[in-house]
Design an enzyme around this catalytic site. Structure first.
Site, PDB file in Angstrom:
ATOM      1  N   SER A   1       0.568  -0.993   0.431  1.00  0.00           N
ATOM      2  CA  SER A   1      -0.037  -0.109  -0.101  1.00  0.00           C
ATOM      3  C   SER A   1       0.952   1.807  -0.185  1.00  0.00           C
ATOM      4  O   SER A   1       1.895   1.251   0.155  1.00  0.00           O
ATOM      5  CB  SER A   1      -0.855  -0.075   1.254  1.00  0.00           C
ATOM      6  OG  SER A   1      -1.310   1.517   1.532  1.00  0.00           O
TER       7      SER A   1
ATOM      8  N   TYR B   1      -1.703  -0.959  10.504  1.00  0.00           N
ATOM      9  CA  TYR B   1      -1.879  -1.149   9.661  1.00  0.00           C
ATOM     10  C   TYR B   1      -0.988  -0.796   8.207  1.00  0.00           C
ATOM     11  O   TYR B   1       0.075  -1.907   7.373  1.00  0.00           O
ATOM     12  CB  TYR B   1      -3.051  -0.270   8.489  1.00  0.00           C
ATOM     13  CG  TYR B   1      -3.213  -0.885   7.083  1.00  0.00           C
ATOM     14  CD1 TYR B   1      -4.476  -2.324   7.143  1.00  0.00           C
ATOM     15  CD2 TYR B   1      -3.119   0.404   6.236  1.00  0.00           C
ATOM     16  CE1 TYR B   1      -4.063  -1.795   5.524  1.00  0.00           C
ATOM     17  CE2 TYR B   1      -3.563   0.395   4.497  1.00  0.00           C
ATOM     18  CZ  TYR B   1      -3.949  -0.994   4.224  1.00  0.00           C
ATOM     19  OH  TYR B   1      -4.329  -1.157   2.886  1.00  0.00           O
TER      20      TYR B   1
HETATM   21  P1  NDP Z   1     -11.819  -5.426   0.114  1.00  0.00           P
HETATM   22  O1  NDP Z   1     -12.171  -4.969   1.255  1.00  0.00           O
HETATM   23  O2  NDP Z   1     -12.780  -5.163  -1.239  1.00  0.00           O
HETATM   24  O3  NDP Z   1     -11.198  -7.023  -0.641  1.00  0.00           O
HETATM   25  C1  NDP Z   1     -10.414  -7.433   0.527  1.00  0.00           C
HETATM   26  C2  NDP Z   1     -10.942  -9.053   0.602  1.00  0.00           C
HETATM   27  O4  NDP Z   1     -10.219  -9.907   1.342  1.00  0.00           O
HETATM   28  C3  NDP Z   1     -11.817  -9.595  -0.094  1.00  0.00           C
HETATM   29  O5  NDP Z   1     -11.992 -10.277  -1.005  1.00  0.00           O
HETATM   30  C4  NDP Z   1     -11.828 -10.702   1.387  1.00  0.00           C
HETATM   31  O6  NDP Z   1     -12.858 -11.433   1.550  1.00  0.00           O
HETATM   32  C5  NDP Z   1     -10.671 -10.993   1.829  1.00  0.00           C
HETATM   33  N1  NDP Z   1     -10.831 -11.173   3.034  1.00  0.00           N
HETATM   34  C6  NDP Z   1     -10.606 -10.307   4.079  1.00  0.00           C
HETATM   35  N2  NDP Z   1     -10.079 -11.098   5.207  1.00  0.00           N
HETATM   36  C7  NDP Z   1     -10.107 -12.412   4.213  1.00  0.00           C
HETATM   37  C8  NDP Z   1     -10.099 -14.130   5.673  1.00  0.00           C
HETATM   38  N3  NDP Z   1      -9.554 -13.664   6.861  1.00  0.00           N
HETATM   39  N4  NDP Z   1      -8.893 -14.492   4.062  1.00  0.00           N
HETATM   40  C9  NDP Z   1      -9.496 -14.803   3.160  1.00  0.00           C
HETATM   41  N5  NDP Z   1      -9.485 -13.997   2.477  1.00  0.00           N
HETATM   42  C10 NDP Z   1     -10.367 -12.590   3.163  1.00  0.00           C
HETATM   43  O7  NDP Z   1     -10.636  -4.672   0.036  1.00  0.00           O
HETATM   44  P2  NDP Z   1      -9.379  -3.807  -1.471  1.00  0.00           P
HETATM   45  O8  NDP Z   1      -9.534  -5.439  -2.003  1.00  0.00           O
HETATM   46  O9  NDP Z   1      -9.357  -2.789  -1.775  1.00  0.00           O
HETATM   47  O10 NDP Z   1      -8.048  -5.008  -0.901  1.00  0.00           O
HETATM   48  C11 NDP Z   1      -7.486  -6.066  -1.212  1.00  0.00           C
HETATM   49  C12 NDP Z   1      -6.048  -5.374  -1.025  1.00  0.00           C
HETATM   50  O11 NDP Z   1      -5.445  -4.518  -1.042  1.00  0.00           O
HETATM   51  C13 NDP Z   1      -5.569  -5.364   0.473  1.00  0.00           C
HETATM   52  O12 NDP Z   1      -5.042  -5.846   1.140  1.00  0.00           O
HETATM   53  C14 NDP Z   1      -5.460  -4.293   1.185  1.00  0.00           C
HETATM   54  O13 NDP Z   1      -4.952  -3.915   2.201  1.00  0.00           O
HETATM   55  C15 NDP Z   1      -4.860  -3.411   0.144  1.00  0.00           C
HETATM   56  N6  NDP Z   1      -4.580  -2.054  -0.596  1.00  0.00           N
HETATM   57  C16 NDP Z   1      -6.110  -1.373  -1.119  1.00  0.00           C
HETATM   58  C17 NDP Z   1      -6.533   0.029  -1.190  1.00  0.00           C
HETATM   59  C18 NDP Z   1      -7.480   0.345  -1.765  1.00  0.00           C
HETATM   60  O14 NDP Z   1      -7.607   1.800  -1.736  1.00  0.00           O
HETATM   61  N7  NDP Z   1      -8.471   0.120  -1.474  1.00  0.00           N
HETATM   62  C19 NDP Z   1      -4.753   0.788  -1.255  1.00  0.00           C
HETATM   63  C20 NDP Z   1      -3.266  -0.692  -1.055  1.00  0.00           C
HETATM   64  C21 NDP Z   1      -3.672  -1.434  -0.256  1.00  0.00           C
HETATM   65  P3  NDP Z   1     -13.463 -12.286   2.475  1.00  0.00           P
HETATM   66  O15 NDP Z   1     -14.268 -11.311   3.553  1.00  0.00           O
HETATM   67  O16 NDP Z   1     -14.710 -12.495   1.744  1.00  0.00           O
HETATM   68  O17 NDP Z   1     -12.832 -13.264   3.443  1.00  0.00           O
END
Ligand code: NDP
Length: 249
Positions: free
Chosen positions: A144, A157
């Protein structure tokens, strides 16, 4: 097969049920990748898989909690059983429940460490033996802007995302003997469900306002992944940092 260096690749994506993971799965399947999707919300993954198959794609859904080592192993084992190899792991699952440290949201700290950091380690542990045997592979870890900068409310975070960058750099140096590529991608604000992971209402409101004003679509991230994958095998794109053009932080 086309020569995009994506067609036919077996790609495992964690956190594929929404946001960046979902957008990436769709983008790569459209370019011929065979995707194996992991997340806890299996209903969402299954709906994506049905849709992908109806459009001629190859996709598998595996219910996976990345904080459980055995479940991550099962995700990767499923890819190997179905397709006989694994070309790419995208360690993407994550959450961002920001809060000031003095509120002592220790359960949130634990979850961030378990998912954002230990989940990435479990993914690496599950794929590395296969990639070593194949003498090829590509591990993409999601950090990030918070892996480069620290801000109030985001200390834990940022700690997990700095750790992902450190880990990725160590991995990069160690996997040379097996021809494995490593990429760490650090996005700025991208419109996903991520702000919804905040557990403190006042922080959640502030985050939502920032994302509403700043974020760009998740396809931005998917294009970065495709860029890294599609380079010739002798080119290793180690790090990508991108932000919305309008984002100052
Ligand atoms: P979302 O919340 O849309 O997606 C997060 C995903 O992670 C979901 O598919 C969720 O699926 C999954 N997840 C959460 N906890 C678990 C778990 N215990 N086991 C398996 N899967 C899990 O957010 P983003 O798409 O934005 O996030 C994706 C990545 O990008 C993260 O690592 C985030 O930190 C990073 N990021 C995002 C930014 C942004 O602005 N969006 C900026 C910088 C980094 P489910 O709940 O079905 O398990």
């Amino acid at each position: 097969m086309s020569d995009n260096n994506i067609d036919g690749k077996v790609v495992v994506i964690t956190g594929a049920s929404s946001g960046l993971g979902e957008a990436t799965a769709r983008h790569l399947v459209a370019q011929g990748a065979r995707v194996v999707l992991g997340a806890r919300r299996i209903d969402r993954l299954q709906a994506m898989v049905e849709e992908m198959k109806a459009n001629g794609g190859q996709a598998i859904a595996v219910e996976t909690d990345v904080s459980d080592k055995a479940q991550v192993q099962h995700l990767v084992d499923t890819a190997i059983t179905a397709f006989g190899r694994i070309d790419v792991l995208i360690n993407n699952a994550g959450l961002m429940p920001h809060s000031p440290l003095e509120r002592l949201k220790v359960d949130d700290w634990d979850r961030m460490i378990d998912v954002n950091l230990k989940g990435v380690l479990y993914g690496i542990a599950a794929v590395l033996p296969h990639m070593q045997r194949q003498k090829s592979g590509h591990i993409i870890n999601v950090s990030s802007v918070a892996g480069h900068k620290v801000s109030p409310n985001g200390a834990v975070y940022a700690a997990t995302k700095h750790a992902v960058r450190a880990l990725s750099e160590g991995l990069r140096q160690e996997v040379k003997p097996w021809n494995i590529r490593t990429t760490v991608i650090s996005p700025g604000a991208v419109a996903t469900e991520l702000p919804g992971s905040a557990t403190e209402p006042d922080i959640a409101d502030g985050m939502k306002a920032f994302y509403d004003a700043t974020a760009i679509p998740a396809d931005s991230f998917a294009r970065c992944v495709a860029f890294a994958l599609s380079q010739p095998d002798d080119m290793d794109v180690n790090e990508i940092l991108f932000r919305p053009t309008r984002q100052a932080y």
